[in-house]
Design a protein around this motif. Structure first.
Motif, mmCIF file in Angstrom:
data_model
loop_
_atom_site.group_PDB
_atom_site.id
_atom_site.type_symbol
_atom_site.label_atom_id
_atom_site.label_comp_id
_atom_site.label_asym_id
_atom_site.label_seq_id
_atom_site.Cartn_x
_atom_site.Cartn_y
_atom_site.Cartn_z
ATOM 1 N N LEU A 61 -10.960 -15.852 -7.478
ATOM 2 C CA LEU A 61 -10.649 -15.800 -6.048
ATOM 3 C C LEU A 61 -9.161 -15.494 -5.887
ATOM 4 O O LEU A 61 -8.319 -16.179 -6.483
ATOM 5 C CB LEU A 61 -10.957 -17.152 -5.378
ATOM 6 N N ILE A 62 -8.876 -14.436 -5.118
ATOM 7 C CA ILE A 62 -7.487 -14.173 -4.719
ATOM 8 C C ILE A 62 -7.401 -14.557 -3.251
ATOM 9 O O ILE A 62 -8.228 -14.105 -2.448
ATOM 10 C CB ILE A 62 -7.119 -12.687 -4.914
ATOM 11 N N TYR A 63 -6.442 -15.437 -2.903
ATOM 12 C CA TYR A 63 -6.391 -15.879 -1.507
ATOM 13 C C TYR A 63 -4.959 -15.969 -1.006
ATOM 14 O O TYR A 63 -3.998 -16.044 -1.787
ATOM 15 C CB TYR A 63 -7.128 -17.210 -1.344
ATOM 16 N N ALA A 64 -4.858 -15.950 0.337
ATOM 17 C CA ALA A 64 -3.545 -16.081 1.003
ATOM 18 C C ALA A 64 -3.800 -16.643 2.381
ATOM 19 O O ALA A 64 -4.941 -16.734 2.837
ATOM 20 C CB ALA A 64 -2.842 -14.725 1.101
ATOM 21 N N ASN A 65 -2.728 -16.989 3.075
ATOM 22 C CA ASN A 65 -2.900 -17.539 4.413
ATOM 23 C C ASN A 65 -3.455 -16.479 5.366
ATOM 24 O O ASN A 65 -4.340 -16.749 6.163
ATOM 25 C CB ASN A 65 -1.555 -18.055 4.928
ATOM 26 N N ARG A 66 -2.919 -15.242 5.256
ATOM 27 C CA ARG A 66 -3.327 -14.194 6.207
ATOM 28 C C ARG A 66 -3.146 -12.825 5.552
ATOM 29 O O ARG A 66 -2.283 -12.665 4.661
ATOM 30 C CB ARG A 66 -2.424 -14.302 7.446
ATOM 31 N N LEU A 67 -3.928 -11.845 5.940
ATOM 32 C CA LEU A 67 -3.787 -10.489 5.392
ATOM 33 C C LEU A 67 -2.653 -9.788 6.144
ATOM 34 O O LEU A 67 -2.868 -9.098 7.129
ATOM 35 C CB LEU A 67 -5.084 -9.698 5.515
ATOM 36 N N THR A 68 -1.438 -9.990 5.654
ATOM 37 C CA THR A 68 -0.239 -9.382 6.247
ATOM 38 C C THR A 68 0.126 -8.137 5.433
ATOM 39 O O THR A 68 -0.417 -7.935 4.333
ATOM 40 C CB THR A 68 0.937 -10.367 6.141
ATOM 41 N N PRO A 69 1.047 -7.302 5.922
ATOM 42 C CA PRO A 69 1.482 -6.162 5.102
ATOM 43 C C PRO A 69 2.017 -6.597 3.741
ATOM 44 O O PRO A 69 1.756 -5.971 2.721
ATOM 45 C CB PRO A 69 2.572 -5.522 5.964
ATOM 46 N N LEU A 70 2.723 -7.718 3.707
ATOM 47 C CA LEU A 70 3.264 -8.244 2.432
ATOM 48 C C LEU A 70 2.124 -8.591 1.477
ATOM 49 O O LEU A 70 2.106 -8.177 0.309
ATOM 50 C CB LEU A 70 4.108 -9.489 2.709
ATOM 51 N N ALA A 71 1.121 -9.325 1.980
ATOM 52 C CA ALA A 71 -0.009 -9.730 1.131
ATOM 53 C C ALA A 71 -0.801 -8.512 0.681
ATOM 54 O O ALA A 71 -1.243 -8.422 -0.469
ATOM 55 C CB ALA A 71 -0.914 -10.699 1.891
ATOM 56 N N LEU A 72 -0.948 -7.540 1.566
ATOM 57 C CA LEU A 72 -1.706 -6.327 1.225
ATOM 58 C C LEU A 72 -1.011 -5.541 0.120
ATOM 59 O O LEU A 72 -1.648 -5.063 -0.825
ATOM 60 C CB LEU A 72 -1.882 -5.456 2.467
ATOM 61 N N GLY A 73 0.300 -5.430 0.218
ATOM 62 C CA GLY A 73 1.053 -4.724 -0.830
ATOM 63 C C GLY A 73 0.887 -5.406 -2.177
ATOM 64 O O GLY A 73 0.684 -4.753 -3.205
ATOM 65 N N ALA A 74 0.947 -6.741 -2.155
ATOM 66 C CA ALA A 74 0.788 -7.493 -3.407
ATOM 67 C C ALA A 74 -0.628 -7.332 -3.955
ATOM 68 O O ALA A 74 -0.832 -7.188 -5.165
ATOM 69 C CB ALA A 74 1.100 -8.962 -3.171
ATOM 70 N N LEU A 75 -1.620 -7.302 -3.072
ATOM 71 C CA LEU A 75 -3.020 -7.133 -3.496
ATOM 72 C C LEU A 75 -3.211 -5.777 -4.155
ATOM 73 O O LEU A 75 -3.829 -5.666 -5.220
ATOM 74 C CB LEU A 75 -3.927 -7.259 -2.274
ATOM 75 N N LEU A 76 -2.625 -4.740 -3.538
ATOM 76 C CA LEU A 76 -2.717 -3.380 -4.097
ATOM 77 C C LEU A 76 -2.114 -3.348 -5.498
ATOM 78 O O LEU A 76 -2.751 -2.894 -6.462
ATOM 79 C CB LEU A 76 -1.956 -2.420 -3.179
ATOM 80 N N ALA A 77 -0.913 -3.883 -5.630
ATOM 81 C CA ALA A 77 -0.198 -3.832 -6.919
ATOM 82 C C ALA A 77 -0.849 -4.743 -7.955
ATOM 83 O O ALA A 77 -0.868 -4.432 -9.149
ATOM 84 C CB ALA A 77 1.267 -4.210 -6.722
ATOM 85 N N HIS A 78 -1.419 -5.863 -7.508
ATOM 86 C CA HIS A 78 -2.105 -6.767 -8.450
ATOM 87 C C HIS A 78 -3.179 -6.012 -9.220
ATOM 88 O O HIS A 78 -3.251 -6.049 -10.442
ATOM 89 C CB HIS A 78 -2.740 -7.952 -7.708
#
Ligand SMILES: O=P(O)(O)OC[C@H]1O[C@](O)(CO)[C@@H](O)[C@@H]1O
Length: 520
Positions: free
Chosen positions: A453-470
């Motif tokens: 499970l990959i999780y975060a508080n909210r799908l923000t541009p910051l979280a999305l960028g990290a998800l892409l790079a992950h």
């Protein structure tokens, strides 16, 4: 590079054959709280429901050290050639920051300088389009931007745009509608052309090579449909400096991507940057880059229990090569990520769907898995039957967020829709892991289905960028582990050659002609 010694791999295999770990036996409240890795960009990666014991983790650590995985990543970041065949660098991480702090020079050019100059141009151009300084040929400001591209020139940018459209709608940032044309199927372009006003639409023609049949065909189809406007004032190009498009006179402007950035790794270059900055604001694209850079920095950790992408990669290899699971499902519990699994299909399967190693030698082990997926909870009403009770076990990668993006919700029977969404997500992880006994075999659930499970508080541009790079970094590490060249795609060439043969009359190939005659 082959493994220095095969002891770790052999131990790996024996571990699973002799005493396959049971998720049911491993899983506990304490394990859920312990198996978390900060992944950058406000993301956390949790592997509690994966069948990895402490012993397996120490073997994976040994394998990562033995195969020098982080050192290979650093070699990529410093601009070293990783692919003997192509003498090519791999520099996509450099588009979002310089992890090692030293500029990467390739053929004398300071790549860091080149990337930051392109970013400055994207910022300037997108702001002028968004504030009406740059207008259409009839003097009207643009209110729509449409990308024409395919593969990496479409999937990543489209997935990222869809991932943030509602987030931006629920923010003070102006949102210009973005549309995408990719397929050579004329109905694809028609379905978009029917919905736009040519006077107020700017097209972004994206092709790194500048030679992709679908994209060039769609360029002509679209420009021939633009009545009452000067097409050259409604078209910008994103391409490599060496492509035929780079010097086209039929465009308002051109932005360049480095030859050393593969299409499926290009979302944080101008390939995604131009349309995302025009549609969602340059600051939004900057936040995506920031999140991706944070994930890139996390991937430098040598301790695998602190390196989310590396742990994800190692567990993925363990399930693929030791448990022999043939596929992996990406299950985002976020409708905004509806096209993210499609992007990951290209990223993973075009990178590691290979049958020879970096030296061209045939492999005697399996490599990249089949990737598929759909947002939850929709998938639960589609293919989860097989995932729960099918004869194949499919490793699962869940993605979830505590809060929604649009800020609009409703409490029904004591819970909001967002809570209902995440209640399903938590329930599925446990149902897959622990299953359910039943006297009726048709109602029995074996469990032991592995998931992360990959999780975060909210799908923000910051979280999305990290998800892409992950996921980019996970695929990169798996390519290292399988000793592959993850950055070419010879497997897509034969189809293109035969399609051209059909268009030229099949040249006596009777089987090809027989199929062509069924359809043309
Ligand atoms: O951006 P281009 O050069 O048009 O290529 C589009 C896509 O075609 C491929 O080369 C082959 O599928 C992809 O790797 C790439 O993303």
């Amino acid at each position: 590079m082959e493994y220095k010694n095969l002891d770790t791999l052999k131990a790996f295999a024996e571990l699973s054959n002799s005493k396959k770990a049971s998720i049911k036996e491993l899983l506990s409240k304490e394990r859920v709280e312990k198996c978390n890795i900060a992944a950058g960009g406000s993301l956390t990666y949790n592997y509690a429901a994966m069948p990895v014991t402490d012993e397996a983790i120490s073997l994976m650590q040994a394998l990562a050290d033995e195969d020098e995985l982080v050192e290979k990543y650093k070699a990529i970041l410093s601009g070293q050639v990783m692919n003997p065949g192509e003498k090519r660098l791999v520099l996509h991480q450099l588009t979002r920051g310089n992890c090692l702090g030293t500029p990467v020079l390739a053929d004398g050019e300071d790549k860091g300088e080149f990337y930051s100059s392109q970013l400055a141009r994207i910022k300037d151009f997108s702001e002028k389009v968004r504030n009406g300084v740059i207008k259409g040929s009839t003097g009207k400001p643009f209110d729509t931007v449409c990308q024409i591209g395919i593969g990496g020139s479409d999937l990543g940018p489209r997935a990222l745009y869809l991932a943030l459209a509602e987030y931006i709608n629920n923010s003070p940032v102006k949102h210009l509608n973005a549309k995408f044309i990719s397929n050579v199927d004329p109905d694809d372009a028609a379905s978009v052309i029917r919905t736009i006003n040519p006077e107020t639409t700017l097209f972004v023609l994206v092709s790194k090579s500048g030679t992709t049949l679908e994209t060039l065909t769609n360029q002509l189809l679209v420009t021939s449909s633009l009545k009452g406007v000067d097409p050259a004032k409604h078209l910008v190009a994103v391409t490599s400096k060496t492509s035929p498009l780079a010097s086209s006179k039929d465009v308002l402007d051109a932005f360049f991507i480095d030859d050393y950035i593969g299409g499926r790794y290009s979302s944080t270059s101008a390939v995604g940057g131009v349309i995302l900055s025009i549609a969602l604001g340059y600051e939004t694209f900057e936040e995506i880059l920031k999140g991706a850079h944070e994930a890139d920095m996390n991937a430098l950790e040598t301790d695998i229990t602190k390196n989310a992408a590396l742990m994800d990669a190692l567990i993925g290899m363990y399930l693929r090569n030791v448990y022999s699971y043939p596929s992996t499902a990406i299950l985002p519990y976020s409708q905004a990520l509806s096209r993210f699994p499609a992007h990951l299909q290209q990223l993973d399967m075009e990178s590691n769907g290979k049958h020879v190693n970096r030296f061209g030698e045939k492999l005697n082990y399996v490599t990249g898995p089949v990737i598929f997926g759909e947002p939850g909870t929709n998938g639960q009403h589609s293919f989860y039957q097989l995932l729960h009770q099918g004869t194949d076990i499919v490793p699962l990668q869940f993605i979830g967020f505590k809060e929604n993006q649009a800020g609009r919700d409703i409490v029904i029977e004591g819970s909001t829709s967002q809570v209902k969404l995440n209640a399903n997500l938590a329930a599925q992880i446990v149902a897959f892991a622990l299953g359910k006994n039943d006297d009726n075999p048709n109602k029995e659930f074996d469990g032991e289905r592995p998931s992360s499970l990959i999780y975060a508080n909210r799908l923000t541009p910051l979280a999305l960028g990290a998800l892409l790079a992950h996921f980019e970094n996970k695929v990169m590490f798996q390519g290292f582990l399988w000793n592959l060249n993850s950055f070419d795609q010879e497997g897509v060439q034969l189809g293109k050659v035969l399609a051209k043969k059909v268009l030229n009359g099949c040249q006596g190939d009777e089987i090809l002609k027989a199929f062509a005659d069924l359809l043309i």
